[in-house]
Design a protein around this motif. Structure first.
Motif, short mmCIF file in Angstrom:
data_model
loop_
_atom_site.label_atom_id
_atom_site.label_comp_id
_atom_site.label_asym_id
_atom_site.label_seq_id
_atom_site.Cartn_x
_atom_site.Cartn_y
_atom_site.Cartn_z
N ALA A 152 0.75 -1.08 0.02
CA ALA A 152 -0.18 -0.08 0.02
C ALA A 152 0.95 1.28 0.01
CB ALA A 152 -0.90 0.10 1.26
N VAL A 153 0.22 2.24 -0.58
CA VAL A 153 1.01 3.70 -0.51
C VAL A 153 0.01 4.76 -0.27
CG1 VAL A 153 2.07 5.63 -2.00
CG2 VAL A 153 2.45 3.04 -2.41
N LEU A 154 0.26 5.42 0.89
CA LEU A 154 -0.88 6.39 1.32
C LEU A 154 -0.39 7.53 0.84
CD1 LEU A 154 -1.16 5.42 5.24
CD2 LEU A 154 -2.68 4.78 3.29
N PHE A 155 -1.55 8.41 0.20
CA PHE A 155 -1.24 9.65 -0.45
C PHE A 155 -2.00 10.74 0.55
CE2 PHE A 155 -0.75 7.06 -4.26
CZ PHE A 155 0.42 7.54 -4.73
N LEU A 156 -1.02 11.71 1.18
CA LEU A 156 -1.60 12.53 2.25
C LEU A 156 -1.67 13.81 1.79
CD1 LEU A 156 1.23 11.58 4.77
CD2 LEU A 156 -0.90 10.53 4.79
N GLY A 157 -2.27 14.63 2.44
CA GLY A 157 -2.86 16.32 1.70
C GLY A 157 -3.89 16.75 2.30
N LEU A 218 4.73 6.74 2.28
CA LEU A 218 3.71 7.89 2.25
C LEU A 218 4.37 8.78 1.42
CD1 LEU A 218 4.52 6.86 5.73
CD2 LEU A 218 2.15 7.65 5.60
N VAL A 219 3.30 9.63 0.99
CA VAL A 219 3.33 10.60 -0.34
C VAL A 219 2.41 11.77 0.16
CG1 VAL A 219 3.68 11.37 -2.45
CG2 VAL A 219 4.01 8.94 -2.02
N ARG A 220 3.19 12.83 0.37
CA ARG A 220 2.52 14.20 0.79
C ARG A 220 2.43 14.77 -0.53
NH1 ARG A 220 -0.48 15.89 5.30
NH2 ARG A 220 -1.15 18.15 5.13
N LEU A 221 1.01 15.40 -0.87
CA LEU A 221 1.20 15.86 -2.13
C LEU A 221 0.90 17.39 -2.02
CD1 LEU A 221 -1.73 13.55 -3.79
CD2 LEU A 221 0.96 13.17 -4.07
N SER A 222 1.11 18.27 -3.04
CA SER A 222 0.84 19.47 -3.24
C SER A 222 0.79 19.83 -4.57
CB SER A 222 1.91 20.60 -2.51
OG SER A 222 3.25 20.42 -3.16
N ALA A 240 4.71 15.73 8.18
CA ALA A 240 3.77 15.47 6.90
C ALA A 240 2.84 14.49 7.20
CB ALA A 240 4.65 14.69 5.60
N LEU A 241 3.11 13.61 8.01
CA LEU A 241 2.20 12.78 8.39
C LEU A 241 1.12 13.19 9.79
CD1 LEU A 241 0.72 9.73 8.54
CD2 LEU A 241 2.65 8.90 10.02
N GLN A 242 1.74 13.70 10.60
CA GLN A 242 0.87 14.08 11.97
C GLN A 242 -0.41 14.79 11.72
OE1 GLN A 242 0.37 17.09 13.63
NE2 GLN A 242 -0.83 16.15 15.08
N PRO A 243 -0.47 15.69 10.71
CA PRO A 243 -1.79 16.46 10.60
C PRO A 243 -2.78 15.41 9.74
CG PRO A 243 -0.20 17.64 9.81
CD PRO A 243 0.46 16.54 9.76
N SER A 244 -2.38 14.35 9.40
CA SER A 244 -3.56 13.43 8.69
C SER A 244 -4.07 12.40 9.49
CB SER A 244 -2.93 12.73 7.60
OG SER A 244 -2.43 13.50 6.56
N CYS A 245 -3.56 12.47 10.83
CA CYS A 245 -4.25 11.70 12.18
C CYS A 245 -5.22 12.55 12.76
CB CYS A 245 -3.10 11.37 13.07
SG CYS A 245 -1.57 10.42 12.40
#
Length: 294
Positions: A152-157, A218-222, A240-245
């Motif tokens: 799995a790959v998680l796309f964050l943003g 994990l990939v943070r997008l902009s 990058a990850l903490q705001p998505s929790c």
């Protein structure tokens, strides 16, 4: 009834709400057979007594986007209280109580209030699992989860940055890609490895898979006028990850400490990238080739 979410057995009981969950879109793949004998890991009990009083410290307050409802998250010593308070007198009102380490969330509605509607009930189960899950080493992550090559790959943003658009580009242009969840997959550490699970909460995309996959990245997008990707260092990866929790957990020292430990364990074994991109095929190919080149 029993739900299996992120390999955790969640028992729902008391009141009509427990059985109503069976009819809500997305929950069917997570309902265990009635004759399956197993010990629940945690409990959500409806039909409880409403406790008056509003003592304690308010940790977080926010509007519920899908209805005219105000939400409040409060801590009273070792007990957490969560309220869903309607703007109109004819709507249901929910009170949720959770004592640290108890493994139980108690849910009550005010006397005379109607049964929770589907929207409120779906969110109530979500918030209950947020509290119960983090005690068991599981957190829900606001992200879009794609699966390829057995990982799995998680796309964050933030909302509107193109998470769903980017996963659609993978589905359209990268063979073997499958969508696991489009809004709120679960993240856990098992045997030293980060694992991603599908959940009953997938935003506006009906994608409800009760499956698990090891996390590749994990990939943070902009959004950007050109495509470029870079691997983040530890501090930037955490940011990058903490705001998505779940945001409510960030306002309490005990709960946020558990989130921080889970994030730290994830970053020990999992790379995090920042992808500045256009919504095009080349962006999808760039992220895929970078992630799976490792």
């Amino acid at each position: 009834m029993l739900l299996s979410i992120a390999n955790k057995k969640v028992a729902l009981s008391g009141g009509p709400e427990a059985e109503k969950v069976r009819t809500i879109d997305g929950f069917a793949p997570f309902v265990l057979p009635d004759d399956e004998a197993c010990q629940p890991d945690c409990h959500v009990l409806f039909g409880q007594r409403w406790e008056e009083g509003n003592v304690g410290e308010e940790l977080y307050a926010f509007p519920f986007e899908d209805a005219d409802i105000r939400c409040r998250f409060v801590r009273d010593r070792e007990q957490y209280l969560f309220y869903m308070l309607p703007g109109g007198d004819d709507a249901s009102t929910l009170q949720m109580r959770y004592c640290c380490g108890s493994g139980r969330v108690l849910c009550a509605t005010r006397s005379g209030a109607p049964t929770l509607d589907e929207t409120m009930l779906r969110y109530a189960i979500w918030f209950a699992f947020v509290l119960l899950g983090i005690e068991m080493g599981v957190t829900l992550v606001h992200s879009s989860a794609i699966v390829n090559h057995g990982h799995a790959v998680l796309f964050l943003g933030e909302s509107g940055t193109g998470k769903s658009t980017h996963t659609r580009l993978w589905l359209n242009h990268i063979g073997g890609s499958r969508l696991l969840n489009d809004d709120c997959p679960a993240l856990a550490i098992e045997d030293g490895q980060a694992i991603v699970y599908g959940t009953p909460w997938s935003g506006k995309t009906p994608c409800y898979h009760n499956r698990r996959f090891p996390l590749k990245a994990l990939v943070r997008l902009s959004q950007a006028p050109e495509n470029r990707i870079s691997r983040l260092g530890t501090i930037a990866a955490f940011a990058a990850l903490q705001p998505s929790c779940p945001p409510a957990l960030a306002y309490d020292n005990d709960l946020s400490g558990k989130v921080i430990r889970l994030i730290s364990d994830t970053l020990t074994t999992t790379p995090v990238y920042h992808l500045a991109c256009l919504p095009d095929r080349e962006a999808a190919m760039l992220s895929h080739n970078t992630v799976f080149a490792q």
